[in-house]
Motif scaffolding. Sequence first.
Motif, short mmCIF file in Angstrom:
data_model
loop_
_atom_site.label_atom_id
_atom_site.label_comp_id
_atom_site.label_asym_id
_atom_site.label_seq_id
_atom_site.Cartn_x
_atom_site.Cartn_y
_atom_site.Cartn_z
N ARG A 1 -12.32 1.51 4.52
CA ARG A 1 -13.07 2.75 4.59
C ARG A 1 -12.41 3.85 3.78
NH1 ARG A 1 -12.50 4.18 9.81
NH2 ARG A 1 -13.69 2.36 10.41
N GLU A 2 -11.06 3.85 3.76
CA GLU A 2 -10.33 4.86 3.00
C GLU A 2 -10.25 4.54 1.51
OE1 GLU A 2 -6.50 5.39 4.81
OE2 GLU A 2 -7.37 5.88 6.76
N GLY A 3 -10.70 3.36 1.11
CA GLY A 3 -10.71 2.98 -0.30
C GLY A 3 -9.33 2.73 -0.86
N LEU B 1 -7.95 -5.77 0.20
CA LEU B 1 -7.44 -6.84 1.06
C LEU B 1 -8.49 -7.82 1.53
CD1 LEU B 1 -5.08 -4.75 3.37
CD2 LEU B 1 -4.47 -6.09 1.37
N GLY B 2 -9.70 -7.38 1.72
CA GLY B 2 -10.72 -8.23 2.33
C GLY B 2 -10.91 -7.83 3.78
N SER B 3 -11.81 -8.54 4.47
CA SER B 3 -12.12 -8.13 5.84
C SER B 3 -11.88 -9.24 6.86
CB SER B 3 -13.57 -7.66 5.92
OG SER B 3 -14.42 -8.73 5.54
N ASN B 4 -11.38 -10.39 6.45
CA ASN B 4 -11.15 -11.48 7.39
C ASN B 4 -9.80 -11.30 8.06
OD1 ASN B 4 -11.10 -13.81 8.85
ND2 ASN B 4 -11.19 -15.18 7.08
N PHE B 5 -9.82 -10.93 9.34
CA PHE B 5 -8.57 -10.65 10.03
C PHE B 5 -7.75 -11.91 10.28
CE2 PHE B 5 -11.61 -11.27 13.43
CZ PHE B 5 -10.92 -12.06 14.35
N ASN B 6 -8.35 -13.09 10.12
CA ASN B 6 -7.61 -14.34 10.28
C ASN B 6 -6.64 -14.60 9.13
OD1 ASN B 6 -8.78 -15.10 12.76
ND2 ASN B 6 -10.61 -15.77 11.68
N ASP B 7 -6.79 -13.89 8.01
CA ASP B 7 -5.91 -14.06 6.85
C ASP B 7 -4.67 -13.19 6.94
OD1 ASP B 7 -7.74 -15.82 5.82
OD2 ASP B 7 -8.68 -14.34 4.49
N PHE B 8 -4.52 -12.42 8.03
CA PHE B 8 -3.42 -11.47 8.13
C PHE B 8 -2.66 -11.64 9.44
CE2 PHE B 8 -6.52 -9.67 5.31
CZ PHE B 8 -5.75 -9.17 4.27
N VAL B 9 -1.42 -11.20 9.42
CA VAL B 9 -0.60 -11.19 10.63
C VAL B 9 -0.03 -9.79 10.81
CG1 VAL B 9 0.02 -13.63 10.60
CG2 VAL B 9 1.43 -12.01 9.35
N LEU B 10 0.21 -9.44 12.05
CA LEU B 10 0.80 -8.15 12.38
C LEU B 10 2.23 -8.40 12.82
CD1 LEU B 10 -0.27 -5.22 12.48
CD2 LEU B 10 -0.54 -5.51 14.92
N SER C 1 0.83 -1.19 0.00
CA SER C 1 0.00 0.00 0.00
C SER C 1 0.87 1.25 0.00
CB SER C 1 -0.91 0.00 1.23
OG SER C 1 -1.76 1.12 1.20
N ALA C 2 0.25 2.38 -0.27
CA ALA C 2 0.99 3.63 -0.43
C ALA C 2 1.57 4.18 0.86
CB ALA C 2 0.07 4.67 -1.06
N GLY C 3 0.87 4.06 1.95
CA GLY C 3 1.35 4.65 3.20
C GLY C 3 0.70 4.01 4.39
N PRO C 4 1.14 4.39 5.59
CA PRO C 4 0.61 3.75 6.79
C PRO C 4 -0.78 4.25 7.15
CG PRO C 4 2.18 5.44 7.40
CD PRO C 4 2.20 5.35 5.90
N ILE C 5 -1.46 3.43 7.92
CA ILE C 5 -2.75 3.79 8.52
C ILE C 5 -2.46 4.13 9.96
CG2 ILE C 5 -5.04 2.94 9.13
CD1 ILE C 5 -4.66 0.86 6.89
N LEU D 1 -6.13 -6.33 22.11
CA LEU D 1 -5.47 -7.51 21.55
C LEU D 1 -5.00 -7.25 20.13
CD1 LEU D 1 -7.87 -10.33 22.79
CD2 LEU D 1 -5.72 -9.57 23.81
N VAL D 2 -3.96 -7.96 19.71
CA VAL D 2 -3.41 -7.82 18.35
C VAL D 2 -4.49 -8.14 17.32
CG1 VAL D 2 -1.74 -8.81 16.74
CG2 VAL D 2 -1.04 -8.25 19.06
N ALA D 3 -5.33 -9.14 17.57
CA ALA D 3 -6.40 -9.49 16.63
C ALA D 3 -7.37 -8.33 16.42
CB ALA D 3 -7.16 -10.72 17.13
N ALA D 4 -7.69 -7.61 17.48
CA ALA D 4 -8.58 -6.45 17.36
C ALA D 4 -7.91 -5.31 16.58
CB ALA D 4 -9.00 -5.96 18.74
N VAL D 5 -6.61 -5.15 16.75
CA VAL D 5 -5.88 -4.12 16.01
C VAL D 5 -5.86 -4.45 14.52
CG1 VAL D 5 -3.61 -3.05 15.69
CG2 VAL D 5 -4.50 -3.43 17.98
N ILE D 6 -5.67 -5.73 14.18
CA ILE D 6 -5.70 -6.14 12.78
C ILE D 6 -7.08 -5.85 12.19
CG2 ILE D 6 -5.60 -8.14 11.22
CD1 ILE D 6 -3.51 -9.35 13.12
N ASP D 7 -8.13 -6.18 12.92
CA ASP D 7 -9.49 -5.93 12.46
C ASP D 7 -9.74 -4.44 12.24
OD1 ASP D 7 -12.14 -6.82 11.78
OD2 ASP D 7 -12.81 -6.08 13.74
N THR D 8 -9.30 -3.61 13.17
CA THR D 8 -9.47 -2.16 13.04
C THR D 8 -8.68 -1.63 11.84
OG1 THR D 8 -9.74 -1.96 15.42
CG2 THR D 8 -9.21 0.05 14.22
N ALA D 9 -7.47 -2.14 11.64
CA ALA D 9 -6.65 -1.70 10.50
C ALA D 9 -7.31 -2.07 9.18
CB ALA D 9 -5.26 -2.31 10.60
N LEU D 10 -7.86 -3.27 9.08
CA LEU D 10 -8.53 -3.68 7.84
C LEU D 10 -9.78 -2.84 7.57
CD1 LEU D 10 -8.23 -7.56 8.08
CD2 LEU D 10 -7.05 -6.05 6.50
#
Length: 138
Positions: free
Chosen positions: A55-57, A62-71, A28-32, A41-50
Amino acid sequence: MLLLKHKKNQASKVAGNRFLISVTVVGSAGPIRFVVNEEELVAAVIDTALKSYAREGRLPVLGSNFNDFVLCCPVVGTDALKPWEMIGSFGVRNFMLCKKPQAEGDDEKPVAVEIPRRSFGSWKAWFNKSLNLKVSSH
């Protein structure tokens, strides 16, 4: 008025410390950037980031399933953070969000993520570019 301020201060102490974090999504172009509670929890942070990413388009989608990502935390190491850990326990504020590699089998193993490094080119190229200033003639 004084009673109102006192109640507001008590509520903020109960909620815990909040701080601003930056989550860089690989590709991606830049950080969120958003504010989290240190006990989140880290899982909640991943969900919020996704959710913020969608929302920013931003692209790529990426999708919305936080189980497919790691922080990951580049300062701590390249190992993925465990989803049940608290985000404030690492003492850092910059993270990377990476897609989990697709495993061949159903075995769940600890995930090590390779973090891409930026290449800035050689110092000679930078030096020559900085010396190549346009001088206007009179």
